[in-house]
Design an enzyme around this catalytic site. Structure first.
Site, PDB file in Angstrom:
ATOM      1  CE  LYS A   1       6.483  -8.298  10.577  1.00  6.72           C
ATOM      2  NZ  LYS A   1       5.919  -8.417   8.779  1.00  6.72           N
TER       3      LYS A   1
ATOM      4  N   GLY B   1      -0.487 -11.753   8.525  1.00  3.54           N
ATOM      5  CA  GLY B   1      -1.000 -13.456   8.153  1.00  3.54           C
ATOM      6  C   GLY B   1       0.664 -13.427   8.757  1.00  3.54           C
ATOM      7  CG  HIS B   2       3.240 -12.542  11.944  1.00  3.93           C
ATOM      8  ND1 HIS B   2       3.148 -12.558  13.154  1.00  3.93           N
ATOM      9  CD2 HIS B   2       2.939 -11.901  10.537  1.00  3.93           C
ATOM     10  CE1 HIS B   2       3.463 -10.919  13.110  1.00  3.93           C
ATOM     11  NE2 HIS B   2       3.470 -10.964  11.620  1.00  3.93           N
TER      12      HIS B   2
ATOM     13  CD  GLN C   1       0.740  -4.710  10.062  1.00  8.42           C
ATOM     14  OE1 GLN C   1       1.057  -3.872  11.989  1.00  8.42           O
ATOM     15  NE2 GLN C   1      -0.169  -5.985   9.633  1.00  8.42           N
TER      16      GLN C   1
HETATM   17  P1  IMP Z   1      -4.709  -1.832   6.491  1.00  6.95           P
HETATM   18  O1  IMP Z   1      -3.298  -1.680   7.206  1.00  6.95           O
HETATM   19  O2  IMP Z   1      -4.982  -3.079   6.260  1.00  6.95           O
HETATM   20  O3  IMP Z   1      -5.140  -1.062   6.213  1.00  6.95           O
HETATM   21  O4  IMP Z   1      -3.515  -1.478   5.145  1.00  6.95           O
HETATM   22  C1  IMP Z   1      -2.660  -0.128   4.563  1.00  6.95           C
HETATM   23  C2  IMP Z   1      -1.471  -1.252   4.037  1.00  6.95           C
HETATM   24  O5  IMP Z   1      -0.421  -2.270   4.254  1.00  6.95           O
HETATM   25  C3  IMP Z   1      -1.878  -1.714   2.595  1.00  6.95           C
HETATM   26  O6  IMP Z   1      -1.471  -1.703   1.610  1.00  6.95           O
HETATM   27  C4  IMP Z   1      -1.798  -3.573   3.104  1.00  6.95           C
HETATM   28  O7  IMP Z   1      -1.559  -4.284   1.682  1.00  6.95           O
HETATM   29  C5  IMP Z   1      -0.640  -3.383   4.150  1.00  6.95           C
HETATM   30  N1  IMP Z   1      -0.013  -3.757   4.505  1.00  6.95           N
HETATM   31  C6  IMP Z   1      -1.538  -4.018   6.000  1.00  6.95           C
HETATM   32  N2  IMP Z   1      -0.923  -5.388   6.673  1.00  6.95           N
HETATM   33  C7  IMP Z   1      -0.279  -6.004   6.281  1.00  6.95           C
HETATM   34  C8  IMP Z   1       0.626  -7.438   6.585  1.00  6.95           C
HETATM   35  O8  IMP Z   1       0.883  -7.746   7.394  1.00  6.95           O
HETATM   36  N3  IMP Z   1       2.406  -7.125   5.072  1.00  6.95           N
HETATM   37  C9  IMP Z   1       2.147  -6.339   4.367  1.00  6.95           C
HETATM   38  N4  IMP Z   1       0.953  -5.505   3.645  1.00  6.95           N
HETATM   39  C10 IMP Z   1       0.171  -5.590   4.939  1.00  6.95           C
END
Ligand code: IMP
Length: 423
Positions: free
Chosen positions: A16, A40-41, A224
């Protein structure tokens, strides 16, 4: 004027940041509407790679205003580090970065709670990035949270203390081994808050709606992916916000009838980081090849990403839930050299062949049904026009367009801004 949306259609990490960066020149305002430093963009240009966490990907462009909307959760410590990263490139962020007063704050104890909650889950852990996202959104919906606007109140420190004390009691309740020095963490937090307060806080819904009235163009940047959406994702292996189109309305305060184009981004294959079901996951040399060529490591945590074939059943679902009007296919270059490409077009589910995403997509419930397509050998990374695409790539694209019924307008053939081909 309308607000255009840019959303990830898979499990995040679709690219993105790169596409927002490419599109920014067409927009006056770039706005983030959900998520936080779990994102992390990645943007690459002029030989330099930048990773943005909470700050919108329009920040590197001269004239764009970057808004952090009410739906975002902000960790002052991570945020200030991000600002410092921009400083070295001479970016005048004070002029072009503004924050909603209604965005929620991630406290150090939210991060600790995230760690305690995950540790208590053992094997059932979500695989969270441990940035405090879940606990902060829990406090938001539980009506306990602290917001950016609270930083302007005289009694912020007392409010902070009351919430942090409550969190400490909760951490003890988990009864797991989480080591921390709260005094140290709080010192860092309050120093960062002081820097954060140098920025402009706004009522972002008012700002954005006025901007629309003044004919400004706005791009909402999702974080995400749709399959991590709290409602429509692979619950409970999801993040804690609405990553889908509706999240842009609640996360920015813009009405549904103000949404214009919905750009949906997907990788030419599929990846997932963290736990949870992934029907087309590969455990063989093909998966390893995708991971290696695609450099599939999380931008935030550095964890290796799981890789697999494109899942059209899941992609169709995401296109539908989001109302996608244009597609962007990323990392097409990674598929060069595969003799045959597989696309999952249906699932075997309870003895039937189905083409929609069912409630349970765990391995024991669904088996992917694949359509095979001839691959291509040509290195795509040096191409600069769609006319140079090998026939097999055109066939792959046309197959997807027909199945999804949405045009693929951009094909990305490498991480750099310049490796972007418009169709
Ligand atoms: P949280 O949002 O950090 O609690 O993570 C919840 C789930 O979403 C986990 O499986 C993370 O690896 C995944 N996740 C969160 N943010 C990202 C992202 O920016 N890219 C890919 N996966 C994400």
């Amino acid at each position: 004027m309308a607000v255009d949306l840019l959303l990830g259609l898979q499990w995040g990490d679709e690219g993105k940041g790169k596409i927002v960066d490419v599109l920014t020149k067409d927009y006056d305002i770039i706005a983030r509407f959900q998520g936080g430093p779990n994102a992390g963009h990645t943007l690459e240009f002029d030989g330099i790679k930048h990773v943005l966490r909470t700050i919108p990907s329009g920040i590197f462009h001269e004239n764009s205003i970057n808004v952090i909307g009410n739906g975002v959760v902000i960790d002052p410590v991570v945020f200030v580090k991000e600002l410092e990263g921009l400083h070295q490139f001479g970016i005048d962020y004070k002029k072009k970065l503004i924050l909603s007063r209604k965005a929620h704050l991630i406290l150090p104890t939210h991060r600790l709670l995230d760690a305690a909650s995950e540790a208590s889950k053992g094997k059932a852990k979500i695989g969270s990035t441990l940035k405090g996202i879940g606990p902060t959104y829990m406090d938001k919906t539980g009506r306990n949270g602290l917001r950016i606007g609270d930083l302007e109140l005289d009694d912020f420190k007392e409010r902070y203390r009351a919430l942090a004390d409550k969190h400490e009691a909760m951490i003890n309740f988990y009864n797991v081994d989480v080591q921390y020095d709260l005094e140290e963490l709080e010192k860092e937090f309050f120093e960062s808050v002081a820097t954060l307060k140098e920025l402009t806080f706004i009522d972002s819904e008012e700002f954005l709606n006025q901007s629309l009235k003044n004919n400004k163009t706005i791009l909402a940047e999702g974080a995400q992916g749709s399959l991590l959406d709290i409602d429509f994702g692979t619950y409970p292996f999801v993040t804690s916000s609405n990553t889908t189109a509706a999240g842009a309305c609640t996360g920015l305060g813009v009405a549904p009838n103000k949404i214009g184009e919905v750009f949906g981004i997907f990788k030419a294959y599929t990846t997932r980081v963290g736990s949870g079901p992934f029907p087309t996951e590969l455990f063989d040399g093909d998966g390893e090849k995708m991971a290696k060529i695609g450099n599939e490591f999380g931008a935030v945590t550095g964890r290796p990403r799981r890789c697999g074939w494109l899942d059209l059943v899941a992609l169709k679902y995401a296109v539908q839930v989001n109302g996608v009007t244009q597609l962007m296919m990323m990392k097409a270059d990674v598929l060069s050299g595969f003799k045959t490409l597989k696309i999952c077009t249906a699932y075997k589910y309870k003895g039937e062949t189905i083409q929609h995403l069912p409630y349970n997509i765990e391995e024991e419930n669904v088996t992917p049904v694949y359509t095979e397509i001839k691959g291509w050998d040509k290195d795509l990374t040096q191409l600069d026009a769609a006319g140079q695409f090998p026939k097999a790539l055109n066939d792959y694209i046309e197959f997807l367009e027909k199945e999804l019924n949405v045009p693929i307008k951009i094909v990305s053939v490498g991480p750099d801004r310049t490796q972007t081909i418009h169709r």
